[in-house]
Design an enzyme around this catalytic site. Sequence first.
Site, PDB file in Angstrom:
ATOM      1  N   ARG A   1       0.795  -1.223   0.000  1.00 31.24           N
ATOM      2  CA  ARG A   1       0.000   0.000   0.000  1.00 31.24           C
ATOM      3  C   ARG A   1       0.831   1.278   0.000  1.00 31.24           C
ATOM      4  O   ARG A   1       0.576   2.203  -0.778  1.00 31.24           O
ATOM      5  CB  ARG A   1      -0.940   0.050   1.224  1.00 31.24           C
ATOM      6  CG  ARG A   1      -2.169  -0.775   1.082  1.00 31.24           C
ATOM      7  CD  ARG A   1      -2.567  -1.348   2.414  1.00 31.24           C
ATOM      8  NE  ARG A   1      -1.560  -2.317   2.809  1.00 31.24           N
ATOM      9  CZ  ARG A   1      -1.584  -3.596   2.422  1.00 31.24           C
ATOM     10  NH1 ARG A   1      -2.581  -4.036   1.737  1.00 31.24           N
ATOM     11  NH2 ARG A   1      -0.607  -4.428   2.764  1.00 31.24           N
ATOM     12  N   THR A   2       1.806   1.347   0.892  1.00 30.71           N
ATOM     13  CA  THR A   2       2.547   2.610   1.015  1.00 30.71           C
ATOM     14  C   THR A   2       3.318   2.883  -0.268  1.00 30.71           C
ATOM     15  O   THR A   2       3.317   4.000  -0.793  1.00 30.71           O
ATOM     16  CB  THR A   2       3.505   2.537   2.221  1.00 30.71           C
ATOM     17  OG1 THR A   2       2.772   2.016   3.333  1.00 30.71           O
ATOM     18  CG2 THR A   2       4.051   3.897   2.580  1.00 30.71           C
TER      19      THR A   2
ATOM     20  N   HIS B   1       5.530   5.549  11.490  1.00 31.44           N
ATOM     21  CA  HIS B   1       4.959   5.445  10.145  1.00 31.44           C
ATOM     22  C   HIS B   1       4.045   6.671   9.985  1.00 31.44           C
ATOM     23  O   HIS B   1       2.827   6.573   9.965  1.00 31.44           O
ATOM     24  CB  HIS B   1       4.168   4.144  10.033  1.00 31.44           C
ATOM     25  CG  HIS B   1       3.841   3.726   8.625  1.00 31.44           C
ATOM     26  ND1 HIS B   1       3.997   4.558   7.531  1.00 31.44           N
ATOM     27  CD2 HIS B   1       3.345   2.557   8.140  1.00 31.44           C
ATOM     28  CE1 HIS B   1       3.623   3.906   6.440  1.00 31.44           C
ATOM     29  NE2 HIS B   1       3.228   2.697   6.770  1.00 31.44           N
TER      30      HIS B   1
ATOM     31  N   LYS C   1      27.455  -4.491  -2.704  1.00 33.80           N
ATOM     32  CA  LYS C   1      28.927  -4.515  -2.722  1.00 33.80           C
ATOM     33  C   LYS C   1      29.495  -3.824  -1.490  1.00 33.80           C
ATOM     34  O   LYS C   1      30.694  -3.569  -1.422  1.00 33.80           O
ATOM     35  CB  LYS C   1      29.428  -3.802  -3.992  1.00 33.80           C
ATOM     36  CG  LYS C   1      29.010  -4.489  -5.270  1.00 33.80           C
ATOM     37  CD  LYS C   1      29.557  -3.770  -6.498  1.00 33.80           C
ATOM     38  CE  LYS C   1      28.496  -2.952  -7.173  1.00 33.80           C
ATOM     39  NZ  LYS C   1      28.940  -2.174  -8.308  1.00 33.80           N
TER      40      LYS C   1
ATOM     41  N   ARG D   1      11.372   3.527   2.934  1.00 31.66           N
ATOM     42  CA  ARG D   1      10.958   2.591   3.987  1.00 31.66           C
ATOM     43  C   ARG D   1      12.142   1.695   4.299  1.00 31.66           C
ATOM     44  O   ARG D   1      12.800   1.192   3.400  1.00 31.66           O
ATOM     45  CB  ARG D   1       9.774   1.745   3.539  1.00 31.66           C
ATOM     46  CG  ARG D   1       9.547   0.586   4.498  1.00 31.66           C
ATOM     47  CD  ARG D   1       8.297  -0.163   4.237  1.00 31.66           C
ATOM     48  NE  ARG D   1       7.136   0.626   4.578  1.00 31.66           N
ATOM     49  CZ  ARG D   1       5.914   0.104   4.714  1.00 31.66           C
ATOM     50  NH1 ARG D   1       5.725  -1.192   4.551  1.00 31.66           N
ATOM     51  NH2 ARG D   1       4.892   0.862   5.011  1.00 31.66           N
TER      52      ARG D   1
END
Length: 392
Positions: free
Chosen positions: A88-89, A175, A117, A138
Amino acid sequence: MITPSDFSEQYESLINRPVLAKAADFQRQERLTHVIFAQQFDRDMLNHLCSTASMIRQISRHRQGQDFLTGLLSHKRAMLYFTQASTRTFLSFMAACQILGMTCNEIRDPTTSSEFKGESPLDSMRMFSSYFDVVIMRSNMAKFAESCAYLMNELASQGRRSVPVVNAGSGADEHPTQALLDIYTIQRTFEFSSQKDNARQSRFDTLRRRYPELNKGLENKTYGFCGDVGRGRTVRSLTTLLALWPGVRFNFIYPNYDKLAPYADMLTRLEEAGVGIEHSHSLPDVINRLDMLYMTRIQHEHDTDADRRFFETFDAAQFTLYPELLSKMREYCPILHPFPRNQEIPFEIDSDPRAMYFRQARNGMWIRAALLAHLFDVDGKIGAFHQKNYGA
Ligand code: CP
């Protein structure tokens, strides 16, 4: 493997300041420059964002309006840096960018970037800021988004290129944009407007006859939060925002197990804000007293062996919204859930008019578009277009 201490040490003294001092670093006058935690928002700002979201929603119904909106930020590029899973986000931010005409790019799997790396996430961040105009991120690492915002501020102070950072979920701590869409959904619900309303009778009048204490708006309500209250970052962010309204009461409904209980720092903060708090270990016991029910799933991905032993004897029925419970709920009590869900909301509930969670997810697109419009200072243009075409 990068650990949170690799970057948080660099900004430790900034991270450990009181939240209001930190918030001042993430805005310029009245405008946010980064979105990192819920405490950055006050009621005026929330009302402004909700109002802009509703204007965008209305404007985008028509082709002419869509063309206006996509022209606003067609010169901007967004990086969606989502190294923790999301449906959703991620998608609603992408859709929000597209509504405003922004080009989107993404990294979702760090093994496809040079982090594989050994490149540090902070170096990745600086690279993103070279190519893009905003980084929406996120991460499973708490404080990473906050550290990135400090990095951007440091670059800005050196006269170098710096872009807004938007926290789209960081570890277990915050959030903030989920809380924005939750507030927008609750606000729309508690307007109690209905297409069947007329001059003589409204849905609110009918409800008031059954619930004489009921008022419009977010104040003076009992909000229930059920499930994994301790490990859920959405509850932390949303309770922070709801506490801005007077007369709110929170009922935390969670299994009797420390990790799932609301954390002490959050409770202290809410009590200082004057919120009335109750605790319960059974949804059926309290459901009839709630004005809103916010369900959450148990976040088993964080379980240790000890947690798994607890869940072997755990009574999930006490934290499940079975269809039999619907008749005990208040007629207007919206059911929200940040999603994804597990078994705590059975599919049969979806057709109940109080089930808001799919609308809630769609509201995420509108409010995130409003937030981006605010960050890039085009919300005034949206207001002016709306005024011209739709009136006050
Ligand atoms: N509510 C929420 O954050 O959902 P996603 O994890 O799917 O983005």
